[in-house]
Scaffold this active site. Structure first.
Site, PDB file in Angstrom:
ATOM      1  N   SER A   1     -39.930 -16.814 -90.462  1.00 29.62           N
ATOM      2  CA  SER A   1     -39.639 -16.581 -89.045  1.00 29.62           C
ATOM      3  C   SER A   1     -40.236 -17.673 -88.176  1.00 29.62           C
ATOM      4  O   SER A   1     -41.293 -18.225 -88.477  1.00 29.62           O
ATOM      5  CB  SER A   1     -40.200 -15.230 -88.606  1.00 29.62           C
TER       6      SER A   1
HETATM    7  N1  SAH Z   1     -41.228 -12.548 -91.900  1.00 27.14           N
HETATM    8  C1  SAH Z   1     -40.785 -13.362 -93.001  1.00 27.14           C
HETATM    9  C2  SAH Z   1     -39.329 -13.668 -92.833  1.00 27.14           C
HETATM   10  C3  SAH Z   1     -38.536 -13.005 -93.788  1.00 27.14           C
HETATM   11  S1  SAH Z   1     -36.805 -13.358 -93.710  1.00 27.14           S
HETATM   12  C4  SAH Z   1     -41.557 -14.654 -93.024  1.00 27.14           C
HETATM   13  O1  SAH Z   1     -42.232 -14.918 -92.043  1.00 27.14           O
HETATM   14  O2  SAH Z   1     -41.459 -15.392 -94.003  1.00 27.14           O
HETATM   15  C5  SAH Z   1     -36.241 -11.754 -94.126  1.00 27.14           C
HETATM   16  C6  SAH Z   1     -36.555 -11.295 -95.516  1.00 27.14           C
HETATM   17  O3  SAH Z   1     -36.012  -9.996 -95.663  1.00 27.14           O
HETATM   18  C7  SAH Z   1     -35.912 -12.141 -96.614  1.00 27.14           C
HETATM   19  O4  SAH Z   1     -36.902 -12.613 -97.466  1.00 27.14           O
HETATM   20  C8  SAH Z   1     -34.960 -11.167 -97.325  1.00 27.14           C
HETATM   21  O5  SAH Z   1     -34.892 -11.376 -98.721  1.00 27.14           O
HETATM   22  C9  SAH Z   1     -35.599  -9.834 -96.998  1.00 27.14           C
HETATM   23  N2  SAH Z   1     -34.719  -8.670 -97.072  1.00 27.14           N
HETATM   24  C10 SAH Z   1     -33.445  -8.541 -96.647  1.00 27.14           C
HETATM   25  N3  SAH Z   1     -33.002  -7.298 -96.881  1.00 27.14           N
HETATM   26  C11 SAH Z   1     -34.029  -6.611 -97.472  1.00 27.14           C
HETATM   27  C12 SAH Z   1     -34.188  -5.275 -97.959  1.00 27.14           C
HETATM   28  N4  SAH Z   1     -33.224  -4.364 -97.886  1.00 27.14           N
HETATM   29  N5  SAH Z   1     -35.374  -4.944 -98.502  1.00 27.14           N
HETATM   30  C13 SAH Z   1     -36.389  -5.852 -98.584  1.00 27.14           C
HETATM   31  N6  SAH Z   1     -36.289  -7.120 -98.150  1.00 27.14           N
HETATM   32  C14 SAH Z   1     -35.122  -7.492 -97.594  1.00 27.14           C
END
Ligand code: SAH
Length: 225
Positions: free
Chosen positions: A73
């Site tokens: 993010s």
């Molecule tokens: N806050 C994180 C950003 C993550 S991006 C950071 O700072 O790095 C969003 C994440 O959500 C991705 O890694 C994706 O794989 C995950 N994601 C999407 N759908 C999901 C689900 N149903 N359960 C768990 N993770 C999920």
């Protein structure tokens, strides 16, 4: 371990300037005013959570690729979500979408007990390694699963943070939010219009408010896309 601030890697000179600029221009210079949130963003080394080729850009106010088609993010958005949750040390928080673990570390740095779910095992394992190395390991529990199914064994949660955009608030997450609790989540279309919403649960009812236009990767899974 007593605090997340110990055992941090030394920040190289060049990154230190970029990190200061992120704090002053992109966070405090906008509407991030909660001192505890600014302190957490100052303490967590974002460059440790991005792949080595992106280290120099780690403090740009932009999302960056972390593998598996996912992104870390943008610092402003991570700070904004953290501030919106009105956190206090000791609260129990559920995070959906561990990704790189950067937001997870911010929550741990703020003294929360963090439960974080990620559907990609590779990302979860990489996040676990960094979180352990930085000394956040004992405040954080990670799981590889579909986060839209919640974490029944640990319910209820004082706060829930969803880091991927879905079509609706997954009903299980609404159920797992404690009364008086807050949930923050981007809602909207895949690669289309999305807004970050804050939901407050009172008397079993969610009261929702739109906070910010955003752009997140999609929330997949049973109650996602
Ligand atoms: N806050 C994180 C950003 C993550 S991006 C950071 O700072 O790095 C969003 C994440 O959500 C991705 O890694 C994706 O794989 C995950 N994601 C999407 N759908 C999901 C689900 N149903 N359960 C768990 N993770 C999920």
């Amino acid at each position: 371990m007593s605090g997340g601030s110990e055992g941090k890697s030394v920040i190289p000179e060049e990154l230190a300037g970029r990190r200061r600029r992120m704090l002053e221009r992109d966070l405090a210079g906008r509407d991030i005013s909660d001192p505890a949130v600014l302190a957490a963003l100052a303490a967590v080394p974002r460059h440790e959570f991005v792949p080595p080729p992106f280290r120099l850009r780690a403090y740009d106010d932009a999302p960056l690729r972390i593998g598996c088609g996912q992104t870390i993010s943008q610092p402003y958005v991570a700070a904004f979500m953290t501030q919106a949750l009105r956190l206090a040390p000791g609260l129990k928080v559920l995070e959906i979408g561990t990704g790189s673990g950067y937001q997870t570390a911010i929550l741990a740095e703020m003294g929360l007990e963090v439960y974080s779910v990620e559907r990609h095992e590779d990302l979860s394992l990489a996040a676990e390694a960094v979180l352990d190395r930085l000394g956040y390991g004992d405040r954080v529990t990670l799981r590889v699963d579909d986060g839209t199914l919640g974490w029944p064994e640990e319910t209820p949660f004082d706060r829930i943070l969803v880091a991927a955009a879905g079509p609706r608030i997954p009903p299980i997450l609404a159920d797992e939010l404690a009364d008086g609790g807050l949930l923050v989540m981007p809602l909207g279309e895949i690669r289309g219009r999305q807004s970050l919403e804050l939901a407050e649960k009172r008397g079993g009812v969610l009261y929702r408010r739109r906070l910010l236009e955003v752009s997140f990767v999609p929330l997949l899974g049973r109650d996602g896309y």
